[in-house]
Motif scaffolding. Structure first.
Motif, mmCIF file in Angstrom:
data_model
loop_
_atom_site.group_PDB
_atom_site.id
_atom_site.type_symbol
_atom_site.label_atom_id
_atom_site.label_comp_id
_atom_site.label_asym_id
_atom_site.label_seq_id
_atom_site.Cartn_x
_atom_site.Cartn_y
_atom_site.Cartn_z
ATOM 1 N N TYR A 112 5.780 21.461 11.632
ATOM 2 C CA TYR A 112 7.039 20.730 11.674
ATOM 3 C C TYR A 112 6.762 19.378 11.276
ATOM 4 C CZ TYR A 112 6.533 23.564 16.073
ATOM 5 O OH TYR A 112 6.772 25.005 17.037
ATOM 6 N N HIS A 113 7.732 18.498 10.965
ATOM 7 C CA HIS A 113 8.326 17.453 10.570
ATOM 8 C C HIS A 113 8.160 16.267 11.266
ATOM 9 C CE1 HIS A 113 7.911 19.464 6.052
ATOM 10 N NE2 HIS A 113 8.556 20.142 6.283
ATOM 11 N N ILE A 114 7.879 15.616 11.969
ATOM 12 C CA ILE A 114 8.072 14.137 12.052
ATOM 13 C C ILE A 114 8.195 12.638 11.786
ATOM 14 C CG2 ILE A 114 7.103 13.100 14.459
ATOM 15 C CD1 ILE A 114 5.416 14.973 15.095
ATOM 16 N N PHE A 115 9.913 12.632 11.335
ATOM 17 C CA PHE A 115 9.395 11.555 10.149
ATOM 18 C C PHE A 115 9.480 10.137 11.703
ATOM 19 C CE2 PHE A 115 11.281 14.549 7.750
ATOM 20 C CZ PHE A 115 11.093 14.784 6.698
ATOM 21 N N HIS A 116 9.868 8.906 11.264
ATOM 22 C CA HIS A 116 9.662 7.615 12.012
ATOM 23 C C HIS A 116 10.382 7.161 11.495
ATOM 24 C CE1 HIS A 116 6.219 5.857 11.202
ATOM 25 N NE2 HIS A 116 5.843 7.282 10.551
ATOM 26 N N GLN A 117 10.757 6.344 12.527
ATOM 27 C CA GLN A 117 11.495 4.414 12.140
ATOM 28 C C GLN A 117 9.675 3.937 11.644
ATOM 29 O OE1 GLN A 117 15.480 2.916 11.490
ATOM 30 N NE2 GLN A 117 14.865 5.027 10.852
ATOM 31 N N TYR A 118 10.180 2.708 10.189
ATOM 32 C CA TYR A 118 9.123 1.990 9.951
ATOM 33 C C TYR A 118 9.015 0.656 9.267
ATOM 34 C CZ TYR A 118 4.508 1.515 7.876
ATOM 35 O OH TYR A 118 3.299 1.326 7.206
ATOM 36 N N THR A 119 8.475 -0.346 9.796
ATOM 37 C CA THR A 119 8.568 -1.286 9.240
ATOM 38 C C THR A 119 6.992 -1.315 8.903
ATOM 39 O OG1 THR A 119 10.536 -1.919 10.472
ATOM 40 C CG2 THR A 119 9.832 -3.292 9.847
ATOM 41 N N PRO A 120 6.567 -2.020 7.542
ATOM 42 C CA PRO A 120 5.216 -2.061 7.279
ATOM 43 C C PRO A 120 4.759 -3.461 8.022
ATOM 44 C CG PRO A 120 5.865 -2.063 5.190
ATOM 45 C CD PRO A 120 7.194 -1.354 6.292
ATOM 46 N N ALA A 121 5.948 -4.308 7.538
ATOM 47 C CA ALA A 121 5.916 -6.185 7.503
ATOM 48 C C ALA A 121 6.767 -6.707 7.395
ATOM 49 C CB ALA A 121 4.896 -5.984 6.641
ATOM 50 N N GLN A 122 7.434 -7.250 8.876
ATOM 51 C CA GLN A 122 9.007 -7.858 8.520
ATOM 52 C C GLN A 122 8.482 -8.839 7.932
ATOM 53 O OE1 GLN A 122 9.617 -7.068 12.770
ATOM 54 N NE2 GLN A 122 11.477 -6.309 12.094
ATOM 55 N N ASP A 123 7.246 -9.698 8.126
ATOM 56 C CA ASP A 123 7.118 -11.116 7.294
ATOM 57 C C ASP A 123 7.330 -11.308 5.638
ATOM 58 O OD1 ASP A 123 4.468 -9.685 7.551
ATOM 59 O OD2 ASP A 123 3.581 -11.586 6.956
ATOM 60 N N GLY A 145 9.540 -8.977 4.584
ATOM 61 C CA GLY A 145 10.891 -8.722 3.954
ATOM 62 C C GLY A 145 11.143 -7.807 3.767
ATOM 63 N N LEU A 146 10.254 -7.147 4.143
ATOM 64 C CA LEU A 146 10.844 -5.393 3.830
ATOM 65 C C LEU A 146 11.676 -5.276 5.716
ATOM 66 C CD1 LEU A 146 6.945 -4.416 3.098
ATOM 67 C CD2 LEU A 146 8.363 -4.415 1.910
ATOM 68 N N HIS A 147 12.616 -4.031 5.279
ATOM 69 C CA HIS A 147 13.583 -3.576 5.939
ATOM 70 C C HIS A 147 12.869 -2.215 6.743
ATOM 71 C CE1 HIS A 147 16.400 -6.886 5.446
ATOM 72 N NE2 HIS A 147 16.131 -6.713 4.521
ATOM 73 N N LYS A 148 13.661 -1.239 7.689
ATOM 74 C CA LYS A 148 13.145 0.162 8.170
ATOM 75 C C LYS A 148 13.454 0.759 6.916
ATOM 76 C CE LYS A 148 14.125 -0.586 13.293
ATOM 77 N NZ LYS A 148 14.568 -2.265 13.365
ATOM 78 N N SER A 149 12.138 1.938 7.259
ATOM 79 C CA SER A 149 12.391 2.876 6.385
ATOM 80 C C SER A 149 11.843 4.138 6.441
ATOM 81 C CB SER A 149 11.009 2.688 5.186
ATOM 82 O OG SER A 149 11.267 1.207 4.669
#
Length: 333
Positions: free
Chosen positions: A47-58, A60-64
């Motif tokens: 089973y694969h469970i991917f998810h939206q992930y923003t490690p640190a918006q401060d 300048g990183l966007h959704k991964s």
């Protein structure tokens, strides 16, 4: 870019992992913001469970996309960040999408978000919303990204809010459904048929909508069939509260789909999946045991959060899995 993320967060991680509010039952990210479940599927028993992930918006990183796997729903392995917004196909975010195992290959589909410089509203103008894909034989090592649909490939009359492609098998025919908003702010879903020989070969079939307006945008759509009935799961935005119905900032639920004489579907009889708070962007999939399994985001977009875990450097998690069934014509979980 994955290495840059790891380096940027390296010094923060020990303190975040030591926080007192970390989850034990629910999947969460090591650090940062987690949201929509993506790419839920079973591939070669895993089973694969991917998810939206923003490690640190401060930073300048966007959704991964983050990535968990499990074989038994008890023990999970966190495989880290699968993909980042690192190309001209998705430079402002790898938005939500789906996974589909077909002929020994795991296919991922997602929305690449591109914001153009200028004085735009980013609703009807100024945004690229590409449907992209990548593949893997083992579910771990993936190909390069490839664009399937650009703005000009979608039907006329749509805004720049077209996102969240999901592929499903309905009676042996493969369909991709994509959430959309028209230029006059009516929520709808686009339906394409995928060739069984080549999932990248898409044929537009129809736009699903309700006779009367029901919100201005339908996010995170899923087509599935249970008990001989086809349903459309989605998240309508912009639906006014009606008593105990539609109390959250945005809603989630299922439409019953009925076929017209020409075989196209019409949506009706919306049923909310969850009347509680902190439940959004649910996605379901059919596993190898023919179970329809659903996971949601235990959070909400565009809502103010002052939870104590935010001070610890993380927020949100995924819900426990739910198995869907039908009883007396209604979805049960």
């Amino acid at each position: 870019m994955k290495k840059a993320i790891q380096n940027a967060l390296h010094d923060r991680l020990p303190a975040v992992l030591a926080g007192q509010y970390r989850q034990t039952w629910h999947l969460m990210a090591d650090i940062g913001w987690i949201s929509d479940p993506n790419g839920l599927c079973q591939h070669n028993g895993l089973y694969h469970i991917f998810h939206q992930y923003t490690p640190a918006q401060d930073l300048g990183l966007h959704k991964s996309w983050g990535h968990y796997v499990t074989r038994d729903w008890k023990q999970y392995a966190d495989l880290g960040t699968l993909m980042c917004p690192d190309s001209g196909l998705d430079k402002d975010g790898c938005y939500s999408g789906s996974g589909f195992s077909h002929n020994g290959i795991l296919h991922l589909f997602y929305t690449g978000n591109i914001l153009h410089d200028g004085d735009f509203d980013y609703i009807n103008e100024g945004r690229g919303h590409y449907t992209n894909t990548l593949q893997s034989a083992d579910g771990i090592h993936f190909s390069d990204k490839k664009v399937l649909l650009r703005n000009e490939d979608y039907p006329d009359g749509l805004s720049c809010h077209v996102r969240d492609p999901k592929v499903s098998d309905i009676d042996g025919r493969l369909y991709m459904v994509i959430g959309a908003r028209t230029r006059d702010s009516r929520g709808c879903a686009l339906v394409y048929e995928c060739s069984r020989d080549n999932l990248e070969d898409l044929t537009f079939r129809q736009v699903i909508r309700t006779p009367e307006d029901f919100g201005y945008m339908w996010e995170c759509p899923v087509l599935f069939k249970l008990d001989q009935q086809v349903f459309l799961l989605c998240c309508p935005q912009g639906v006014a509260q009606d008593g105990y119905k539609y109390e959250n900032v945005y809603q989630n639920g299922v439409f019953r789909l009925t076929p017209d004489a020409d075989g196209s579907w019409q949506a009706a009889d919306f049923q909310e999946l969850d009347h509680g708070f902190d439940f959004y962007a649910p996605q379901s999939f059919r596993d190898e045991q023919s179970r329809e399994i659903l996971i949601g985001w235990m959070g909400l977009p565009d809502a103010e959060y002052g939870n104590p875990e935010t001070a610890e450097g993380w927020i949100h998690s995924l819900t426990m899995p739910r198995q869907l069934s039908v009883k007396n014509g209604r979805i049960c979980q």
